[in-house]
Design an enzyme around this catalytic site. Structure first.
Site, PDB file in Angstrom:
ATOM      1  N   ARG A 171       0.697  -1.241  -0.039  1.00  0.00           N
ATOM      2  CA  ARG A 171       0.073   0.142   0.130  1.00  0.00           C
ATOM      3  C   ARG A 171       0.788   1.306  -0.082  1.00  0.00           C
ATOM      4  O   ARG A 171       0.952   1.951   1.040  1.00  0.00           O
ATOM      5  CB  ARG A 171      -0.911   0.017   1.147  1.00  0.00           C
ATOM      6  CG  ARG A 171      -2.479  -0.722   0.751  1.00  0.00           C
ATOM      7  CD  ARG A 171      -3.319  -0.452   1.968  1.00  0.00           C
ATOM      8  NE  ARG A 171      -4.668  -0.992   1.480  1.00  0.00           N
ATOM      9  CZ  ARG A 171      -5.573  -1.363   2.383  1.00  0.00           C
ATOM     10  NH1 ARG A 171      -5.649  -0.931   3.423  1.00  0.00           N
ATOM     11  NH2 ARG A 171      -6.834  -1.818   1.639  1.00  0.00           N
ATOM     12  N   GLN A 230      -0.553   2.370  -5.901  1.00  0.00           N
ATOM     13  CA  GLN A 230      -1.872   2.675  -5.576  1.00  0.00           C
ATOM     14  C   GLN A 230      -2.457   2.264  -7.000  1.00  0.00           C
ATOM     15  O   GLN A 230      -3.866   1.748  -6.892  1.00  0.00           O
ATOM     16  CB  GLN A 230      -2.042   4.195  -5.631  1.00  0.00           C
ATOM     17  CG  GLN A 230      -2.834   4.534  -4.257  1.00  0.00           C
ATOM     18  CD  GLN A 230      -2.904   6.055  -3.802  1.00  0.00           C
ATOM     19  OE1 GLN A 230      -2.406   6.825  -4.860  1.00  0.00           O
ATOM     20  NE2 GLN A 230      -3.101   6.436  -2.656  1.00  0.00           N
ATOM     21  N   ASP A 268      -3.562  -1.600  -6.730  1.00  0.00           N
ATOM     22  CA  ASP A 268      -4.129  -1.900  -5.332  1.00  0.00           C
ATOM     23  C   ASP A 268      -5.552  -2.552  -5.470  1.00  0.00           C
ATOM     24  O   ASP A 268      -6.396  -1.820  -5.309  1.00  0.00           O
ATOM     25  CB  ASP A 268      -4.075  -0.798  -4.343  1.00  0.00           C
ATOM     26  CG  ASP A 268      -4.442  -1.227  -3.047  1.00  0.00           C
ATOM     27  OD1 ASP A 268      -4.761  -2.294  -2.933  1.00  0.00           O
ATOM     28  OD2 ASP A 268      -4.126  -0.362  -2.108  1.00  0.00           O
ATOM     29  N   SER A 305      -7.855  -2.435  -2.290  1.00  0.00           N
ATOM     30  CA  SER A 305      -8.393  -1.131  -1.913  1.00  0.00           C
ATOM     31  C   SER A 305      -9.788  -0.968  -3.119  1.00  0.00           C
ATOM     32  O   SER A 305     -11.031  -0.620  -2.622  1.00  0.00           O
ATOM     33  CB  SER A 305      -7.876   0.077  -2.232  1.00  0.00           C
ATOM     34  OG  SER A 305      -6.741   0.298  -1.147  1.00  0.00           O
ATOM     35  N   TYR A 353      -2.100   0.156   8.391  1.00  0.00           N
ATOM     36  CA  TYR A 353      -2.852  -0.585   8.791  1.00  0.00           C
ATOM     37  C   TYR A 353      -2.874  -0.876  10.466  1.00  0.00           C
ATOM     38  O   TYR A 353      -2.019  -0.015  11.043  1.00  0.00           O
ATOM     39  CB  TYR A 353      -2.400  -2.241   8.449  1.00  0.00           C
ATOM     40  CG  TYR A 353      -2.663  -2.548   7.035  1.00  0.00           C
ATOM     41  CD1 TYR A 353      -3.867  -2.698   6.589  1.00  0.00           C
ATOM     42  CD2 TYR A 353      -1.448  -2.757   6.078  1.00  0.00           C
ATOM     43  CE1 TYR A 353      -3.971  -3.001   5.042  1.00  0.00           C
ATOM     44  CE2 TYR A 353      -1.822  -2.941   4.737  1.00  0.00           C
ATOM     45  CZ  TYR A 353      -3.012  -3.143   4.339  1.00  0.00           C
ATOM     46  OH  TYR A 353      -3.112  -3.309   2.829  1.00  0.00           O
TER      47      TYR A 353
HETATM   48  P1  NAD Z   1      -8.556  -1.768   5.773  1.00  0.00           P
HETATM   49  O1  NAD Z   1      -7.293  -2.378   6.375  1.00  0.00           O
HETATM   50  O2  NAD Z   1      -8.251  -0.738   4.635  1.00  0.00           O
HETATM   51  O3  NAD Z   1      -9.338  -1.374   6.762  1.00  0.00           O
HETATM   52  C1  NAD Z   1      -9.645  -1.987   8.045  1.00  0.00           C
HETATM   53  C2  NAD Z   1      -9.972  -1.022   9.273  1.00  0.00           C
HETATM   54  O4  NAD Z   1     -10.265  -1.867  10.387  1.00  0.00           O
HETATM   55  C3  NAD Z   1      -8.626  -0.309   9.637  1.00  0.00           C
HETATM   56  O5  NAD Z   1      -8.850   1.202   9.389  1.00  0.00           O
HETATM   57  C4  NAD Z   1      -8.362  -0.827  10.806  1.00  0.00           C
HETATM   58  O6  NAD Z   1      -7.647   0.438  11.843  1.00  0.00           O
HETATM   59  C5  NAD Z   1      -9.596  -1.247  11.522  1.00  0.00           C
HETATM   60  N1  NAD Z   1      -9.358  -2.012  12.672  1.00  0.00           N
HETATM   61  C6  NAD Z   1      -8.578  -3.099  13.042  1.00  0.00           C
HETATM   62  N2  NAD Z   1      -8.968  -3.544  14.133  1.00  0.00           N
HETATM   63  C7  NAD Z   1     -10.194  -3.021  14.623  1.00  0.00           C
HETATM   64  C8  NAD Z   1     -10.874  -2.875  15.833  1.00  0.00           C
HETATM   65  N3  NAD Z   1     -10.461  -4.057  16.651  1.00  0.00           N
HETATM   66  N4  NAD Z   1     -11.802  -1.873  15.931  1.00  0.00           N
HETATM   67  C9  NAD Z   1     -12.114  -1.155  15.019  1.00  0.00           C
HETATM   68  N5  NAD Z   1     -11.442  -0.869  13.869  1.00  0.00           N
HETATM   69  C10 NAD Z   1     -10.566  -1.837  13.765  1.00  0.00           C
HETATM   70  O7  NAD Z   1      -9.381  -3.083   5.269  1.00  0.00           O
HETATM   71  P2  NAD Z   1     -10.432  -2.678   4.089  1.00  0.00           P
HETATM   72  O8  NAD Z   1      -9.686  -2.928   2.836  1.00  0.00           O
HETATM   73  O9  NAD Z   1     -11.132  -1.575   4.042  1.00  0.00           O
HETATM   74  O10 NAD Z   1     -11.254  -4.230   4.277  1.00  0.00           O
HETATM   75  C11 NAD Z   1     -11.944  -4.330   5.305  1.00  0.00           C
HETATM   76  C12 NAD Z   1     -12.630  -5.650   5.638  1.00  0.00           C
HETATM   77  O11 NAD Z   1     -13.360  -6.033   4.322  1.00  0.00           O
HETATM   78  C13 NAD Z   1     -11.473  -6.721   5.557  1.00  0.00           C
HETATM   79  O12 NAD Z   1     -11.823  -7.893   6.412  1.00  0.00           O
HETATM   80  C14 NAD Z   1     -11.415  -7.122   4.067  1.00  0.00           C
HETATM   81  O13 NAD Z   1     -11.110  -8.676   3.991  1.00  0.00           O
HETATM   82  C15 NAD Z   1     -13.060  -7.347   3.849  1.00  0.00           C
HETATM   83  N6  NAD Z   1     -13.418  -7.153   2.437  1.00  0.00           N
HETATM   84  C16 NAD Z   1     -14.665  -7.894   2.141  1.00  0.00           C
HETATM   85  C17 NAD Z   1     -15.166  -7.935   0.845  1.00  0.00           C
HETATM   86  C18 NAD Z   1     -16.380  -8.426   0.751  1.00  0.00           C
HETATM   87  O14 NAD Z   1     -16.829  -8.567  -0.321  1.00  0.00           O
HETATM   88  N7  NAD Z   1     -17.084  -9.099   2.002  1.00  0.00           N
HETATM   89  C19 NAD Z   1     -14.506  -7.330  -0.245  1.00  0.00           C
HETATM   90  C20 NAD Z   1     -13.220  -6.627   0.248  1.00  0.00           C
HETATM   91  C21 NAD Z   1     -12.628  -6.483   1.629  1.00  0.00           C
END
Ligand code: NAD
Length: 374
Positions: free
Chosen positions: A120, A125, A128, A131, A226
């Site tokens: 990242r 970017q 990515d 994202s 992260y």
């Molecule tokens: P990201 O790393 O950009 O964001 C995750 C956020 O969670 C971060 O800002 C982090 O600080 C926060 N975080 C971590 N631990 C925490 C806690 N205990 N309490 C509160 N916040 C906390 O990740 P992203 O790219 O936004 O992805 C988010 C989730 O969505 C991931 O699990 C990813 O695998 C999932 N995802 C799902 C799909 C889907 O279709 N379901 C698609 C893409 C990503």
């Protein structure tokens, strides 16, 4: 170099390259062979690939002719057995979770790249995919919640009375969370968001949401944007705050994650029972264990009157634009692997190439995967 595009297995509907990307790669002097029907579910028929200058073939033909094979997600064991050691594999194959697959690539001596390992950084970017796909997931999650909520998102004042806007709580304000905030705000909901990284407060507020604060989180500037593991005391206080806010919410969207770890558990069974009947929880993290204790991967369940949706592949439900974004990211990355005559170039001095490479000549290149697999 001949790039072979494979058709992903159902229920995947996206395709790793659309005809527009194929055209671009042909402009980079490569040749493309496309498995027949590869783009059908993303509304890209074979004829469009042919028009873009690609050749079509059966799966055995693609596997036979290509120097580099590309698809969206992780391949099955049987497919990898058909890949030759001199071929390059490229897909988003989640090596931190699919350790068996990494070992298979290693044993077979295949050079493999995984698009979810793109660093990242500013330069990366445009490649990515995490994202891009998280943006889609955040957007779709809110639409799905609005669809399941037995109430309005926006406030309504009519002759039939006043309807209060829905309260939406977003847990995790990374890429998916921020997109979820923006979408819920556009639909007129009142939005609160919580994240362990206080650095995101400004972004949350600028999108029109309230930032729920819990003092004293551990942050690490070297963690590449992260989150990092938190102390037990912080986790306890965080939990109390989330419980209070979840009990008042009509919709909770869970997006919290720490890369490579099991998703943090934020919504316990007890919290679900404290929520109002008819509320909706969307858990985006069910493929890594989920943020909600009662969420089930790729299932919609109703528990204590609360609808809980564990959808781990929202991008597949929006295959047209998801393929457009995934394909553009892939195309940008592929450019790093193509020399000026259209041949293969493996420049491991390039940080993006080195980090995205998982296996090469029987070794693991990506440091995070290496320490996870030891
Ligand atoms: P990201 O790393 O950009 O964001 C995750 C956020 O969670 C971060 O800002 C982090 O600080 C926060 N975080 C971590 N631990 C925490 C806690 N205990 N309490 C509160 N916040 C906390 O990740 P992203 O790219 O936004 O992805 C988010 C989730 O969505 C991931 O699990 C990813 O695998 C999932 N995802 C799902 C799909 C889907 O279709 N379901 C698609 C893409 C990503």
């Amino acid at each position: 170099m001949i790039i072979g595009l494979l058709k992903d297995a159902a229920p995947e509907q996206r395709v790793a390259l659309l005809p527009e990307h194929v055209k671009h790669l042909i402009g980079c002097k490569t040749q493309l062979i496309i498995e027949k029907g590869a783009g059908k579910l993303a509304f890209a028929d074979d004829a469009f690939y042919e028009e873009a200058g690609a050749q079509l073939g059966s799966r055995p033909e693609v596997l036979q002719k290509a120097d580099l094979l590309v698809q969206i997600s992780e391949p099955g064991e049987a497919l990898v057995r058909e890949v030759k050691p001199e071929q390059i594999w490229l897909s988003e194959y989640k090596p931190l979770w699919n350790k068996k697959l990494v070992k298979q690539f290693l044993t077979q001596g295949i050079t493999s790249f995984s698009m979810d390992s793109i660093p990242r950084t500013t330069r990366a970017q445009a490649m990515d995919v995490l994202s891009s796909m998280a943006t889609i997931a955040g957007y779709k999650a809110v639409l799905d919640a609005a669809n399941h909520l037995p109430a309005f998102f926006p406030m309504f004042m009519s002759a039939a009375g006043t309807i209060r806007p829905a309260n939406v709580l977003i847990l995790g304000a990374g890429v998916a969370g921020l997109q979820a905030i923006a979408t819920a705000r556009k639909l007129g909901a009142q939005v609160e968001a919580f994240d362990v990284r206080s650095a995101v407060k400004e972004e949350v507020v600028s999108l029109g949401a309230r930032f729920v604060e819990v003092e004293g989180s551990r942050e690490d500037a070297t963690a590449g944007g992260y989150a990092v593991e938190q102390t037990e005391d912080y986790k306890r206080r965080q939990q109390e705050t989330i419980n209070e806010h979840a009990a008042r919410a009509n919709v909770v969207i869970c997006t919290a994650q720490i890369p490579g770890r099991k998703a943090p558990l934020l919504i316990s069974k007890e919290v679900v029972t404290s929520m109002q009947p008819g509320s909706v929880i969307i858990d985006l993290a069910t493929s890594t264990g989920g943020n909600c204790e009662l969420a089930e991967d790729n299932q919609t369940v109703v528990k204590h009157g609360v609808t809980i949706i564990g959808q781990s592949n929202y991008p597949a439900l929006m295959p047209k634009d998801a393929s457009k974004m995934f394909g553009k990211n892939t195309c940008n990355f592929l450019e790093l692997l193509i020399d000026q005559d259209g041949g293969l170039k493996l420049d491991f001095d390039d940080e993006i190439v080195r980090t995205t490479c998982i296996t090469h000549q029987g070794s693991i290149y990506n440091e995070r995967v290496k320490s996870a697999i030891k």
